[in-house]
Write a protein that holds these residues in place. Structure first.
Motif, PDB file in Angstrom:
ATOM      1  N   HIS A  20       0.833  -1.206   0.000  1.00  0.00           N
ATOM      2  CA  HIS A  20       0.000   0.000   0.000  1.00  0.00           C
ATOM      3  C   HIS A  20       0.868   1.257   0.000  1.00  0.00           C
ATOM      4  N   ALA A  21       1.993   1.202   0.688  1.00  0.00           N
ATOM      5  CA  ALA A  21       2.856   2.383   0.833  1.00  0.00           C
ATOM      6  C   ALA A  21       3.505   2.815  -0.480  1.00  0.00           C
ATOM      7  N   VAL A  22       3.599   1.926  -1.446  1.00  0.00           N
ATOM      8  CA  VAL A  22       4.322   2.258  -2.677  1.00  0.00           C
ATOM      9  C   VAL A  22       3.422   2.426  -3.906  1.00  0.00           C
ATOM     10  N   ILE A  23       2.110   2.442  -3.715  1.00  0.00           N
ATOM     11  CA  ILE A  23       1.222   2.649  -4.861  1.00  0.00           C
ATOM     12  C   ILE A  23       1.249   4.114  -5.277  1.00  0.00           C
ATOM     13  N   SER A  24       0.706   4.379  -6.459  1.00  0.00           N
ATOM     14  CA  SER A  24       0.612   5.753  -6.946  1.00  0.00           C
ATOM     15  C   SER A  24      -0.235   6.591  -5.995  1.00  0.00           C
ATOM     16  N   GLU A  25       0.033   7.886  -5.990  1.00  0.00           N
ATOM     17  CA  GLU A  25      -0.714   8.803  -5.141  1.00  0.00           C
ATOM     18  C   GLU A  25      -2.218   8.631  -5.386  1.00  0.00           C
ATOM     19  N   TYR A  26      -2.975   8.687  -4.342  1.00  0.00           N
ATOM     20  CA  TYR A  26      -4.428   8.545  -4.444  1.00  0.00           C
ATOM     21  C   TYR A  26      -5.091   9.674  -3.684  1.00  0.00           C
TER      22      TYR A  26
ATOM     23  N   SER B 151     -15.400   1.980 -22.556  1.00  0.00           N
ATOM     24  CA  SER B 151     -14.177   1.661 -21.817  1.00  0.00           C
ATOM     25  C   SER B 151     -14.149   2.486 -20.534  1.00  0.00           C
ATOM     26  N   ILE B 152     -13.302   2.051 -19.621  1.00  0.00           N
ATOM     27  CA  ILE B 152     -13.180   2.704 -18.312  1.00  0.00           C
ATOM     28  C   ILE B 152     -11.700   2.873 -18.020  1.00  0.00           C
ATOM     29  N   VAL B 153     -11.341   4.018 -17.440  1.00  0.00           N
ATOM     30  CA  VAL B 153      -9.963   4.279 -17.050  1.00  0.00           C
ATOM     31  C   VAL B 153      -9.948   4.700 -15.580  1.00  0.00           C
ATOM     32  N   ILE B 154      -8.985   4.164 -14.817  1.00  0.00           N
ATOM     33  CA  ILE B 154      -8.746   4.600 -13.444  1.00  0.00           C
ATOM     34  C   ILE B 154      -7.553   5.548 -13.515  1.00  0.00           C
ATOM     35  N   HIS B 155      -7.700   6.761 -12.986  1.00  0.00           N
ATOM     36  CA  HIS B 155      -6.639   7.760 -13.089  1.00  0.00           C
ATOM     37  C   HIS B 155      -6.513   8.530 -11.783  1.00  0.00           C
ATOM     38  N   GLN B 156      -5.470   9.354 -11.712  1.00  0.00           N
ATOM     39  CA  GLN B 156      -5.227  10.188 -10.534  1.00  0.00           C
ATOM     40  C   GLN B 156      -5.705  11.600 -10.802  1.00  0.00           C
ATOM     41  N   GLY B 157      -6.123  12.268  -9.751  1.00  0.00           N
ATOM     42  CA  GLY B 157      -6.425  13.696  -9.828  1.00  0.00           C
ATOM     43  C   GLY B 157      -7.481  14.064 -10.847  1.00  0.00           C
TER      44      GLY B 157
ATOM     45  N   GLU C 281     -16.739  -5.207 -15.605  1.00  0.00           N
ATOM     46  CA  GLU C 281     -15.574  -4.323 -15.556  1.00  0.00           C
ATOM     47  C   GLU C 281     -15.897  -3.027 -14.835  1.00  0.00           C
ATOM     48  N   ASP C 282     -17.113  -2.540 -14.986  1.00  0.00           N
ATOM     49  CA  ASP C 282     -17.528  -1.328 -14.283  1.00  0.00           C
ATOM     50  C   ASP C 282     -17.457  -1.558 -12.772  1.00  0.00           C
ATOM     51  N   ASN C 283     -17.956  -2.701 -12.325  1.00  0.00           N
ATOM     52  CA  ASN C 283     -17.882  -3.036 -10.897  1.00  0.00           C
ATOM     53  C   ASN C 283     -16.431  -3.205 -10.445  1.00  0.00           C
ATOM     54  N   ASN C 284     -15.622  -3.869 -11.272  1.00  0.00           N
ATOM     55  CA  ASN C 284     -14.199  -4.040 -10.945  1.00  0.00           C
ATOM     56  C   ASN C 284     -13.497  -2.692 -10.860  1.00  0.00           C
ATOM     57  N   ALA C 285     -13.808  -1.794 -11.786  1.00  0.00           N
ATOM     58  CA  ALA C 285     -13.192  -0.467 -11.792  1.00  0.00           C
ATOM     59  C   ALA C 285     -13.582   0.323 -10.549  1.00  0.00           C
ATOM     60  N   ASP C 286     -14.848   0.234 -10.132  1.00  0.00           N
ATOM     61  CA  ASP C 286     -15.275   0.901  -8.891  1.00  0.00           C
ATOM     62  C   ASP C 286     -14.467   0.378  -7.705  1.00  0.00           C
ATOM     63  N   PHE C 287     -14.323  -0.946  -7.642  1.00  0.00           N
ATOM     64  CA  PHE C 287     -13.572  -1.555  -6.546  1.00  0.00           C
ATOM     65  C   PHE C 287     -12.131  -1.074  -6.565  1.00  0.00           C
ATOM     66  N   LEU C 288     -11.498  -1.128  -7.729  1.00  0.00           N
ATOM     67  CA  LEU C 288     -10.099  -0.729  -7.857  1.00  0.00           C
ATOM     68  C   LEU C 288      -9.894   0.746  -7.524  1.00  0.00           C
ATOM     69  N   ALA C 289     -10.759   1.603  -8.022  1.00  0.00           N
ATOM     70  CA  ALA C 289     -10.613   3.040  -7.778  1.00  0.00           C
ATOM     71  C   ALA C 289     -10.709   3.369  -6.290  1.00  0.00           C
ATOM     72  N   ASN C 290     -11.493   2.609  -5.549  1.00  0.00           N
ATOM     73  CA  ASN C 290     -11.682   2.869  -4.123  1.00  0.00           C
ATOM     74  C   ASN C 290     -10.747   2.071  -3.224  1.00  0.00           C
ATOM     75  N   ALA C 291     -10.026   1.115  -3.784  1.00  0.00           N
ATOM     76  CA  ALA C 291      -9.193   0.214  -2.984  1.00  0.00           C
ATOM     77  C   ALA C 291      -8.162   0.919  -2.106  1.00  0.00           C
ATOM     78  N   PRO C 292      -7.406   1.909  -2.602  1.00  0.00           N
ATOM     79  CA  PRO C 292      -6.392   2.512  -1.728  1.00  0.00           C
ATOM     80  C   PRO C 292      -6.977   3.122  -0.456  1.00  0.00           C
ATOM     81  N   VAL C 293      -8.069   3.834  -0.570  1.00  0.00           N
ATOM     82  CA  VAL C 293      -8.688   4.456   0.604  1.00  0.00           C
ATOM     83  C   VAL C 293      -9.315   3.382   1.491  1.00  0.00           C
ATOM     84  N   ASP C 294      -9.945   2.369   0.869  1.00  0.00           N
ATOM     85  CA  ASP C 294     -10.546   1.289   1.649  1.00  0.00           C
ATOM     86  C   ASP C 294      -9.483   0.522   2.430  1.00  0.00           C
ATOM     87  N   VAL C 295      -8.355   0.225   1.795  1.00  0.00           N
ATOM     88  CA  VAL C 295      -7.269  -0.497   2.479  1.00  0.00           C
ATOM     89  C   VAL C 295      -6.735   0.343   3.629  1.00  0.00           C
TER      90      VAL C 295
END
Length: 125
Positions: free
Chosen positions: A12-18, A35-41, A64-78
């Motif tokens: 978690h400490a080394v992932i991209s800024e969230y 298509s769906i993209v997960i991005h910063q800022g 994929e939409d559900n997976n993208a929602d999960f992935l986009a929120n994962a850093p804060v959830d973790v």
């Protein structure tokens, strides 16, 4: 120290800024995004078109939409889950074995709480 928990904390400490954000691409009238993209800022079309994104789901459908929602929120959830586990671990480590009590249940020895957390994470403390 629970080894698996420290490994999660290290990844978690080394992932991209969230926080990360999900952006759906689609056309008017489409039921699902193309298509769906997960991005910063802030959304930056040029950066995304040049490959500066966390993840991409081309030809996305509802899964994929559900997976993208999960992935986009994962850093804060973790981060929140790690903080919650830290609070429980600190409580268990700073009490005697008779002090951890379920709300309306029996006393649970603190060492068993720590052991249950380690076991749930697939490892040892």
């Amino acid at each position: 120290m629970i080894k698996a928990l420290e490994e999660i904390r290290g990844r978690h400490a080394v992932i991209s800024e969230y926080p990360w954000k999900k952006h759906d691409f689609g056309y008017p009238g489409q039921e699902e995004p193309s298509s769906i993209v997960i991005h910063q800022g802030r959304f930056n079309w040029r950066a995304i078109s040049e490959g500066e994104f966390i993840a991409s789901f081309p030809g996305a459908d509802r899964d994929e939409d559900n997976n993208a929602d999960f992935l986009a929120n994962a850093p804060v959830d973790v981060e929140k889950l790690l903080a919650a586990l830290d609070a429980v671990i600190q409580l268990a480590e700073n009490t005697d074995d008779t002090a951890v009590t379920a709300a309306d249940g029996p006393h649970v020895p603190a060492h068993l709480v720590l052991s249950a957390i380690a076991s749930a994470l697939g490892g040892e403390s």
